[in-house]
Scaffold this active site. Sequence first.
Site, short mmCIF file in Angstrom:
data_model
loop_
_atom_site.label_atom_id
_atom_site.label_comp_id
_atom_site.label_asym_id
_atom_site.label_seq_id
_atom_site.Cartn_x
_atom_site.Cartn_y
_atom_site.Cartn_z
N LYS A 127 0.83 -1.22 0.00
CA LYS A 127 0.00 0.00 0.00
C LYS A 127 0.85 1.25 0.00
CE LYS A 127 -2.97 -2.83 2.64
NZ LYS A 127 -1.95 -3.81 3.08
N GLY A 208 -1.69 -16.12 14.59
CA GLY A 208 -1.05 -15.62 13.37
C GLY A 208 -1.94 -14.68 12.58
N GLU A 211 -0.11 -9.23 13.46
CA GLU A 211 1.35 -9.16 13.41
C GLU A 211 1.89 -9.02 14.84
OE1 GLU A 211 3.38 -8.86 10.63
OE2 GLU A 211 1.65 -9.25 9.36
N ASP A 222 -4.06 0.70 8.17
CA ASP A 222 -4.26 -0.24 7.06
C ASP A 222 -5.64 0.00 6.42
OD1 ASP A 222 -3.48 -2.92 5.70
OD2 ASP A 222 -5.50 -3.28 6.48
N LYS A 226 -6.73 1.52 2.55
CA LYS A 226 -7.64 0.82 1.64
C LYS A 226 -8.80 1.71 1.21
CE LYS A 226 -6.44 -3.71 3.52
NZ LYS A 226 -6.73 -4.65 4.59
N1 LIG Z 1 0.49 -10.34 4.80
C1 LIG Z 1 -0.69 -10.15 4.24
O1 LIG Z 1 -1.64 -10.93 4.46
C2 LIG Z 1 -0.90 -9.00 3.27
C3 LIG Z 1 -2.15 -8.84 2.66
C4 LIG Z 1 -2.30 -7.82 1.71
C5 LIG Z 1 -1.25 -6.96 1.42
N2 LIG Z 1 -0.05 -7.13 2.08
C6 LIG Z 1 1.06 -6.23 1.73
O2 LIG Z 1 1.99 -7.00 1.00
C7 LIG Z 1 3.32 -6.57 1.30
C8 LIG Z 1 4.15 -7.76 1.75
O3 LIG Z 1 3.61 -8.30 2.95
P1 LIG Z 1 4.31 -9.55 3.67
O4 LIG Z 1 3.41 -9.96 4.76
O5 LIG Z 1 4.73 -10.53 2.64
O6 LIG Z 1 5.63 -8.84 4.27
P2 LIG Z 1 6.95 -9.53 4.77
O7 LIG Z 1 6.72 -10.95 5.10
O8 LIG Z 1 7.54 -8.63 5.79
O9 LIG Z 1 7.91 -9.52 3.47
C9 LIG Z 1 8.47 -8.35 2.98
C10 LIG Z 1 9.50 -8.70 1.92
O10 LIG Z 1 10.00 -7.49 1.38
C11 LIG Z 1 11.38 -7.70 1.13
N3 LIG Z 1 12.08 -6.44 1.03
C12 LIG Z 1 12.33 -5.51 1.98
N4 LIG Z 1 13.06 -4.49 1.47
C13 LIG Z 1 13.29 -4.81 0.17
C14 LIG Z 1 13.99 -4.18 -0.89
N5 LIG Z 1 14.61 -3.00 -0.72
N6 LIG Z 1 14.00 -4.80 -2.09
C15 LIG Z 1 13.39 -5.99 -2.29
N7 LIG Z 1 12.72 -6.64 -1.31
C16 LIG Z 1 12.68 -6.04 -0.10
C17 LIG Z 1 11.86 -8.50 2.31
O11 LIG Z 1 13.10 -9.08 1.95
P3 LIG Z 1 13.93 -10.07 2.90
O12 LIG Z 1 13.21 -11.39 2.77
O13 LIG Z 1 15.28 -10.09 2.29
O14 LIG Z 1 13.88 -9.47 4.28
C18 LIG Z 1 10.71 -9.50 2.44
O15 LIG Z 1 10.94 -10.61 1.61
C19 LIG Z 1 3.20 -5.48 2.37
O16 LIG Z 1 3.34 -4.24 1.75
C20 LIG Z 1 1.79 -5.67 2.93
O17 LIG Z 1 1.23 -4.44 3.34
C21 LIG Z 1 0.14 -8.12 2.98
#
Ligand SMILES: NC(=O)c1ccc[n+]([C@@H]2O[C@H](COP(=O)([O-])OP(=O)(O)OC[C@H]3O[C@@H](n4cnc5c(N)ncnc54)[C@H](OP(=O)(O)O)[C@@H]3O)[C@@H](O)[C@H]2O)c1
Length: 345
Positions: A127, A208, A211, A222, A226
Amino acid sequence: MKAVPLVLTGFGHVGRAFFSLLREKREDLERRYGLALEVLAVGRAEGCFYAGGPLDARQISQAGEPWTSGNPAWHAGLKVTDAIDRHGGRGGCLVECTLSDLETGEPGLSYVSAALRAGWHAVVASKGALVVGLPDLRALATGNGVALKYSGATAAALPTLDVGLFSLAGARVEGIQGILNGTTNYILTRMGEGLDYAEALKEAQDKGIAEPDPAHDVEGWDTACKILLITNACLGTDYALKDVHVAGITGLAADLVRSARREGRSVKLLATAAPGRTKGRWTLDVRPSLIDPSHPLAQVNGTEKGITFLTDSMGSVTVTGGRSNPRGAAAAMLKDIINIFRPAF
Ligand SMILES: NC(=O)c1ccc[n+]([C@@H]2O[C@H](COP(=O)([O-])OP(=O)(O)OC[C@H]3O[C@@H](n4cnc5c(N)ncnc54)[C@H](OP(=O)(O)O)[C@@H]3O)[C@@H](O)[C@H]2O)c1
């Protein structure tokens, strides 16, 4: 069969769920849509998996965990955007799921801008990039003749933009109300059932659902992102996050939630977009709200979400449900990709 090159930024919860979903659905995607989706690069904070051709799971993970040391596909310091340059050509798709920084929009903003400039479509879950840079990103997408889609950032598996932009085409949207965050809805549901705030939050974290640092969800940001993105997309407006009045659920008294339930009502973290007092201006608002049992979103409980559009010609249209987890977010991104590339129907 149409081969579609993809690059993935972020290999956390959503990125991994997306990669798994692609493997799980490969045959289905080929059979039903004639699409062979091939991941050419996967970017993480310190570098990128890239092997000059489609990556398979063994090249990026070992026992389910991403691994780098001694892996010939791992390139420390390489960025996904470099992989796009190396690939050359237009028409691939960036799948953006890095962290959401609501102040800078980074790192997603730079990745999405670069991909659009290179003539690649972009499907975005973060987002931050959208809240900070959407008008510029839209202009870049239009200027380069490519698509920018973000179901993953607008309540993910709950269809919001698809309904607002396609299903309600021709109708004038006169108001939007939504329960757009599964974590807070779960906490409020459990508070209604007798837990106090701290107990409900702890339970959500243990399961889970929340967070370890739940601030983004429980303080309402959040949800604010949206409703902002949905409103701007469906009404063609350019409001900013500072235009959204935001109150979260952290200070909410458990007694209030319980007594509402005894009266047959419920407390929900409701996001609202409504015409403001000044003509042509809209009021965007996120706050815990008491709703009656007759409200279309009254039965949206637990981690479920829901959205109601009030329209001039189609009446009130409500959609509820949709999985609130990384797999649901990944599925929403996959849906956007299919809708960009599949043959017209
Ligand atoms: N979790 C959900 O259910 C959900 C639902 C809808 C939307 N979202 C959105 O989706 C996004 C990801 O969520 P998530 O839960 O997957 O987060 P997450 O588990 O914290 O993963 C974030 C990823 O971003 C990578 N990252 C950080 N800095 C970076 C950079 N400079 N270049 C490339 N990669 C980088 C991290 O790399 P490393 O692995 O190397 O640390 C990690 O793999 C967020 O923006 C969140 O708001 C999440």
